[in-house]
Motif scaffolding. Structure first.
Motif, mmCIF file in Angstrom:
data_model
loop_
_atom_site.group_PDB
_atom_site.id
_atom_site.type_symbol
_atom_site.label_atom_id
_atom_site.label_comp_id
_atom_site.label_asym_id
_atom_site.label_seq_id
_atom_site.Cartn_x
_atom_site.Cartn_y
_atom_site.Cartn_z
ATOM 1 N N PHE A 1 26.826 -108.193 -15.739
ATOM 2 C CA PHE A 1 26.811 -108.894 -16.946
ATOM 3 C C PHE A 1 25.875 -108.293 -17.929
ATOM 4 O O PHE A 1 26.283 -108.335 -19.187
ATOM 5 N N ASP A 2 24.857 -107.810 -17.618
ATOM 6 C CA ASP A 2 23.853 -106.993 -18.297
ATOM 7 C C ASP A 2 24.527 -105.852 -18.854
ATOM 8 O O ASP A 2 24.347 -105.515 -20.062
ATOM 9 N N MET A 3 25.229 -105.095 -18.220
ATOM 10 C CA MET A 3 25.843 -103.868 -18.559
ATOM 11 C C MET A 3 27.025 -104.326 -19.674
ATOM 12 O O MET A 3 26.981 -103.665 -20.489
ATOM 13 N N ALA A 4 27.773 -105.234 -19.394
ATOM 14 C CA ALA A 4 28.828 -105.541 -20.289
ATOM 15 C C ALA A 4 28.208 -105.907 -21.709
ATOM 16 O O ALA A 4 28.591 -105.434 -22.806
ATOM 17 N N ALA A 5 27.130 -106.625 -21.548
ATOM 18 C CA ALA A 5 26.419 -107.289 -22.816
ATOM 19 C C ALA A 5 25.479 -106.342 -23.641
ATOM 20 O O ALA A 5 25.286 -106.091 -24.736
ATOM 21 N N ARG A 6 24.773 -105.563 -22.768
ATOM 22 C CA ARG A 6 23.716 -104.756 -23.471
ATOM 23 C C ARG A 6 24.348 -103.457 -23.977
ATOM 24 O O ARG A 6 23.954 -103.005 -25.172
ATOM 25 N N PHE A 7 25.443 -103.065 -23.543
ATOM 26 C CA PHE A 7 25.960 -101.735 -23.895
ATOM 27 C C PHE A 7 27.385 -101.832 -24.600
ATOM 28 O O PHE A 7 28.213 -100.903 -24.886
#
Length: 266
Positions: free
Chosen positions: A95-101
């Motif tokens: 979820f960090d991957m999806a939102a951060r980038f």
């Protein structure tokens, strides 16, 4: 969940500490994204470190108790607990991957990583259920404290995150899982072996998403992907790439030997 943007929904997952609440939040975010109920917008700040439950106790790697190779029932349970902790952390990583980038990529980037997050939530839930049946629920044993370090080190660079998290850390799972499954089957624990086989199949797809999007950025920026990947791994990965490698599974994910073989340490 009151979030209307994908960024806000992902932040809510990251800020949820309770394991089963995080699983529910992850699944609900994935459902809402698939239904079109969340806007492709990233308007909420993300935590530097996700919320964590009081248990398990998190220890540095050098203080983790030795669990052996899974020959005893106690060793197999400890191994399943360690894997559950990896999957719990992987929810946040996805979820960090999806939102951060996500704002740097086409919409289908978010499609891929939200689906990974839903998979990781399912993996954690079935491992936790298995651990409960074995009398050792998630949190009963200490866990590795360093799993978020790769995310912190690569928070500024999408290519570095793709290089290290799916293409190194998850790819390592492809190398070790078949032998682990064989040990569980030899011990008569076919229920756990089936769970690990299911996770293994999904992880091939996850590594594939990493390789796909790393290749996408490489093409966009006219970068030779394998040497650039090697440079990023040398810079951001704390550790070494050790054989044996599951070359067939890695290749089916699009991670070919020209990437990792030059970094292999015998």
């Amino acid at each position: 969940m009151n979030a209307t943007s994908l960024g806000a929904a992902c932040a809510a997952v990251l800020n949820t500490a309770d394991p089963m609440a995080k699983v529910r939040m992850a699944r609900e975010t994935a459902r809402r994204w698939r239904r079109g109920a969340l806007e492709h917008r990233f308007d909420v700040g993300l935590p530097d470190v996700p919320a964590r439950p009081e248990r398990p106790e998190l220890l540095p790697p050098n203080r983790m108790p030795k669990r052996g190779r899974g020959g005893s029932e106690r060793g197999r349970t400890a191994l399943l607990h360690a894997l559950a902790h990896i999957e719990f952390s992987a929810i946040d990583l996805a979820f960090d991957m999806a939102a951060r980038f996500g704002a740097q990529f086409p919409r289908r980037f978010a499609d891929d990583w939200i689906s990974v997050g839903a998979d990781e939530a399912m993996h954690f839930a079935i491992l936790d259920r298995r651990l409960r049946r074995l009398g050792t629920p998630y949190g009963a044993l200490p866990a590795h404290a360093g799993l978020w370090e790769a995310a912190e080190a690569t928070a500024h660079d999408a290519m570095a995150r793709l290089a290290v998290v799916p293409m190194v850390l998850e790819a390592r799972g492809l190398d070790v899982t078949p032998e682990t499954v064989a040990r569980f089957e030899a011990a008569g624990d076919t229920a756990s072996a089936r769970i690990l086989n299911r996770i293994y199949t999904d992880e091939i797809r996850h590594v594939g998403f990493g390789a796909k999007w790393f290749g996408y950025v490489s093409a966009e920026q006219d970068i030779d992907p394998a040497p650039h990947w090697q440079a990023l791994v040398r810079r951001y990965f704390r550790g070494s790439l050790k054989p044996p490698f599951n070359d067939s599974a890695r290749e089916s994910a699009g991670l070919t030997r020209d990437f990792y073989a030059p970094l292999a340490q015998n």
